[in-house]
Design a protein around this motif. Structure first.
Motif, PDB file in Angstrom:
ATOM      1  N   GLY A  30     -24.486  26.874 -38.090  1.00  0.00           N
ATOM      2  CA  GLY A  30     -23.483  25.876 -38.478  1.00  0.00           C
ATOM      3  C   GLY A  30     -22.907  25.124 -37.288  1.00  0.00           C
ATOM      4  O   GLY A  30     -22.540  23.947 -37.392  1.00  0.00           O
ATOM      5  N   ILE A  58     -21.208  22.116 -43.582  1.00  0.00           N
ATOM      6  CA  ILE A  58     -20.435  22.931 -42.636  1.00  0.00           C
ATOM      7  C   ILE A  58     -18.945  22.686 -42.870  1.00  0.00           C
ATOM      8  O   ILE A  58     -18.548  21.668 -43.427  1.00  0.00           O
ATOM      9  CB  ILE A  58     -20.785  22.614 -41.166  1.00  0.00           C
ATOM     10  N   GLY A 101     -17.935  24.972 -38.121  1.00  0.00           N
ATOM     11  CA  GLY A 101     -19.095  24.280 -37.549  1.00  0.00           C
ATOM     12  C   GLY A 101     -18.689  23.066 -36.740  1.00  0.00           C
ATOM     13  O   GLY A 101     -19.223  22.807 -35.653  1.00  0.00           O
TER      14      GLY A 101
END
Lengths: 606, 91
Positions: A189, A162, A166
Motif C-alpha cells: 500500500g 489505499i 498508504g
C-alpha cells in the motif's frame, strides 16, 4: 493463450501513459501466473538498488489461470514489488472479487511504474483504461472510497484502494478491497501511495478462452463436489480461520504480550465460537467460493461493522496486546482497514512499543503523554491512528519494528519480533521448530502462509530438529504458493483436505498444457529461488544472518503456559539452517549454487 | 428402547486415518475426550475443535452415553501421511 487474458497492461504514472503488450508465452510456461508473473517482472524491471518508494519501483498486480474460473476460490490476486518494509521481495495475496475482473478485462498483469505528480485513479472498463484525477479522494479511508466509487461507477466495478496509511507511506500499509479484504503484508500500500495511485476501479466483459470446455466443466464441478462433500466444511464455514484460536492457546502458539508467551489468560473471550455468538452476523466468501470462511461482524458498542476479524488479527491485536474483548479487536480491525494498514505488523509494532515503555526505554516524553499498557483498548485505538497518520510515536512505529528498534537502541532489537524486517504473524515459535524454520526462511519475512508447518510440529514432536521437518517445510514452500501462482485459494486444500490431484485435470483443461504436481512444484521451486536471488541482489551481504529468528525464541523462554521454560537453542537454529540449505541446494551461507540455478533454468537470470 | 450406550466420536478430515478410514467410532462413556483420543492413538494436541452435541467443549469434557462429538484436527495442508510421502521421507 488458453486460460489467460493474454495482455499485460503497463501504466506509467509519471507520464500518464498506458500501453498494452502481449503476455509472453515463455513467461506463462515458466512462471504460470500470479506470484510467478510478479517475481519475474520484478526481477526484470526493477533496477538494482531501487528505492522502494521511488518511481523506479514497480507494483505488479497479477491474475492466474484459475482466476475468474469455475474453480473453488478462483479469486486470488497477487501484488508484488520491492518492499519498503524489508528492502527485499514483497508479495501480498488478495481475495475477494478483484482478480476475476482483471481476467475479464483481458489482462494477466497490471504493471504500475513511475510516480504521478498528483493523486490519480486507474479506471478500467473493458478495453478502456485511463488515469483520472483523484484529488477529492486523497485523505479518505478505503471503505469510504470503495463506497464512493461504487456509487459513481456501479456495483459491477471492483475497487482496490489505499487509505491514509498508504498515502503517508507507512512501511506496512495495505491495499484494501471488497469492504475488508487486504493485500496486507510488506507495504504494498505504501508503494501504491508513493505512486499517488489512490485506487483502481475495474470491470471486464470479455470471455476467457479455454482449451477443452467439457473437460473444464467436469473438472471444475468435481472440485466443487469434493468441497461440498468434505466433512470439515461445516465447522470451517462456521468459524473460518478463528477455528484455531483456542487450539493455538492450548498448545502455546498464541502470541501473547509481544510474544513473551504462547497462551493468554484472557483468550477464552477471543475463541471462535465466542466471536460467532457475540459479533458475527453472516459468512462472506470470495469469488467462486464453496466454503465462505470470511465473517462479517457487528460491533454494537461502537455501532460499526467489519469483515473479520481473522485469526491473525485476533492473535496480534488481541492476545499479543493483552486484549481479551473480541469486540475491541474487531473495532481495531476496522480502524486498520479504513486507514489502510496491516493488522499483523500493526499489532507487532504496538506490542513492541508497550514493552519498550514497560522497560523504560520509551517514556511519556516519547508517547505524547500516553501510558502504554497491555490490555488497554484506548492505547490500541490511539496508536493505530497515530501510525497511519505518522503522528508522534506513530512516526517511529510506522517504520516497522526492525528500523524502529535500530533507532531506539537500548537492546530493544532483542524483542522486536520480525525476520528480515517483516513482523511475525500469529504463531509463537518458542518450541515449534518446523514453524520457526518456516518463518526464518519465508521469502517475504516472518509470514506463515508459505509453510504453515506448526501442525507438523505437533504431529512429530515440536522440539525435534530432524531432516524430515526441514523436508516438510521445503515441500510446503514449493507447493503451497502455487495456489497464489494459479490464482486460487489454498484453503479448500488446507482446511477441507480435498485431494490436490483434482486440480490437475482442471489446469490442463483450461490451458491445454498437461502438467503434474511434480512439474508445478518445480515451478514453485524456481520462483522460490528467484525470490532468494532478488534479496541477495538488493541487499549487500545478504545471507545466513538474515535468516535468524527473533532472539526472543532462542533467548526468552515463556514464564507461563504449555511452553513455559522452552526455547529453541541457537545451536538448533543453526542446525536447522544447515539442513535447510543443504536440502535446498544452497551454499552454507544460504545462496543457490550454480548447479541449483542451472537445474531450475535460472542461470541466465543470475 | 434402552438409552444408547457409549458416545459417538465423529472424526473429521485426516483423523479418519487413525480409525481405519471410518468416519465415526463409538467409545465408552465416563472418560474424557482426551482419554478417548489417547486410547485411539490420536495426540490430543492435534485436535483444534471438540464439538459435543453442537457446543464447543474442552478436551477434558467427560463423555456421556448418547453424546455425538465432532472432532476436527488442525490439518494445515493435506493429511500428514500424504504430505510426508510426497516429501520423500518417512514419518
Amino acid at each position: 493463450m488458453n486460460g489467460y487474458g493474454g495482455t499485460i497492461l503497463r501504466v506509467n504514472l509519471t507520464e500518464g501513459r498506458i500501453t498494452r503488450e502481449r503476455t509472453p508465452d515463455a513467461v506463462a510456461r515458466d512462471f504460470l501466473g500470479g506470484r510467478g508473473f510478479g517475481v519475474h517482472f520484478l526481477f526484470q524491471e526493477v533496477p538494482k538498488g531501487a528505492d522502494p518508494l521511488g518511481p523506479e519501483n514497480t507494483l505488479i498486480i497479477s491474475s492466474g489461470p484459475f482466476a475468474g474460473m469455475l474453480i473453488p476460490g478462483g479469486g486470488k490476486c497477487d501484488f508484488t514489488c520491492k518492499s519498503p518494509l524489508t528492502g527485499g521481495y514483497a508479495s501480498a495475496s488478495l481475495g475477494g472479487l478483484f482478480t476475476a475482473e482483471i481476467k475479464y478485462a483481458g489482462l494477466d498483469s497490471i504493471i504500475l511504474e513511475g510516480s504521478s505528480p498528483r493523486p490519480v485513479l486507474l479506471f478500467i472498463d473493458g478495453d478502456k483504461a485511463e488515469l483520472r484525477d483523484a484529488s477529492s479522494l486523497w485523505g479518505k479511508g478505503t471503505i469510504t472510497v470503495e463506497r464512493a466509487l461504487k456509487e459513481e461507477f456501479g456495483e459491477e466495478f471492483q475497487i482496490a484502494s489505499i487509505g491514509p496509511g498508504g498515502e503517508n507511506l507507512v512501511s506496512f500499509a495495505s491495499i484494501n478491497h471488497d469492504w475488508g479484504r487486504q493485500a496486507g503484508r510488506g507495504g504494498v500500500g505504501a508503494v501504491m501511495g508513493a505512486k499517488r495511485l489512490k485506487a483502481i476501479a475495474i470491470h471486464g466483459t470479455r470471455s476467457v478462452p479455454v482449451a477443452d470446455v467439457e473437460a473444464y466443466r467436469a473438472a471444475g464441478l468435481a472440485l466443487f463436489k469434493a468441497c461440498k462433500d468434505a466433512p470439515g466444511l461445516k465447522p470451517w464455514q462456521s468459524y473460518g480461520t478463528t477455528i484455531v484460536t483456542s487450539w493455538c492457546d492450548e498448545v502455546g502458539a498464541l502470541p501473547t504480550r509481544n510474544f513473551r508467551a504462547g497462551s493468554f489468560e484472557g483468550a477464552a473471550g477471543l475463541y471462535g465460537p465466542v466471536m460467532r455468538e457475540k459479533i458475527v452476523i453472516t459468512d462472506k466468501g470470495c469469488f467462486s467460493c464453496p466454503s465462505p470462511c470470511g465473517k462479517y461482524s457487528r460491533m454494537r458498542r461502537f455501532g460499526t461493522y467489519v469483515e473479520g476479524p481473522e485469526y491473525e488479527t485476533i492473535g496480534l491485536i488481541g492476545s499479543n496486546l493483552g486484549i481479551s474483548d473480541i469486540e475491541v479487536v474487531a473495532q481495531a480491525n476496522l480502524l486498520c482497514d479504513e486507514l489502510g494498514i496491516d493488522t499483523i505488523s500493526t499489532g507487532n509494532a504496538i506490542g513492541w512499543a508497550i514493552e519498550c515503555f514497560e522497560r523504560g526505554i520509551l517514556t511519556l516524553a516519547d508517547t505524547d503523554g500516553l501510558e502504554l499498557r497491555f490490555g488497554d483498548s484506548q492505547v490500541v485505538f490511539t496508536l493505530i491512528e497515530k501510525i497511519a497518520r505518522r503522528e508522534g510515536l506513530g512516526r517511529l512505529l510506522a517504520e516497522g519494528v526492525k528500523r524502529a528498534s535500530a533507532k531506539v537502541g537500548q537492546g530493544s532489537d532483542r524483542f522486536a519480533i520480525h525476520v528480515k524486517g517483516m513482523e511475525q504473524s500469529a504463531y509463537a515459535t518458542h518450541s515449534a521448530t518446523a514453524m520457526l524454520l518456516s518463518y526464518m526462511t519465508c521469502d517475504v519475512g516472518a509470514h506463515h502462509n508459505r509453510a504453515w508447518a506448526i501442525t507438523y510440529d505437533l504431529q512429530v514432536g515440536r522440539d525435534r530438529v530432524v531432516p524430515e521437518k526441514v523436508a516438510r517445510v521445503i515441500w510446503l514452500q514449493n507447493f503451497r504458493p502455487m495456489f497464489d501462482v494459479l490464482g486460487a485459494c489454498r484453503l479448500q486444500w488446507v482446511e477441507l483436505d480435498i485431494d490436490r490431484e483434482l486440480y490437475v485435470p482442471a489446469l490442463e483443461a483450461i490451458t491445454g498444457v498437461p502438467r503434474t504436481w511434480k512439474d508445478l512444484e518445480t515451478v514453485g521451486e524456481r520462483i522460490w529461488n528467484l525470490t532468494r536471488l532478488f534479496w541477495a541482489r538488493e541487499n549487500d551481504g545478504f545471507g545466513r544472518e538474515w535468516d535468524l529468528p527473533p532472539p526472543r525464541f532462542y533467548e526468552d523462554p515463556p514464564a507461563t503456559g504449555p511452553t513455559a521454560g522452552q526455547i529453541t537453542s541457537l545451536d538448533d537454529v543453526q542446525r536447522l539452517l544447515d539442513m535447510y540449505y543443504e536440502q535446498r541446494g544452497w551454499t552454507p551461507d544460504g545462496l543457490p549454487t550454480p548447479q541449483t540455478l542451472s537445474r531450475l533454468g535460472l542461470t541466465e537470470v543470475a | 428402547m434402552s438409552a444408547p450406550t457409549g458416545a459417538e466420536l465423529r472424526l473429521i478430515g485426516s483423523l479418519k486415518t487413525y480409525v481405519g478410514g471410518r468416519e465415526s467410532v463409538t467409545v465408552e462413556a465416563g472418560q474424557t475426550v482426551r482419554q478417548a483420543l489417547a486410547a485411539l492413538g490420536i495426540r490430543p494436541e492435534i485436535i483444534a475443535l471438540v464439538i459435543a452435541n453442537g457446543t464447543q467443549q474442552p478436551k477434558d469434557y467427560v463423555l456421556k452415553d448418547g453424546d455425538s462429538v465432532e472432532l476436527l484436527a488442525v490439518i494445515g495442508g493435506g493429511s500428514p501421511s500424504q504430505a510426508v510421502n510426497r516429501a520423500g521421507v518417512q514419518q
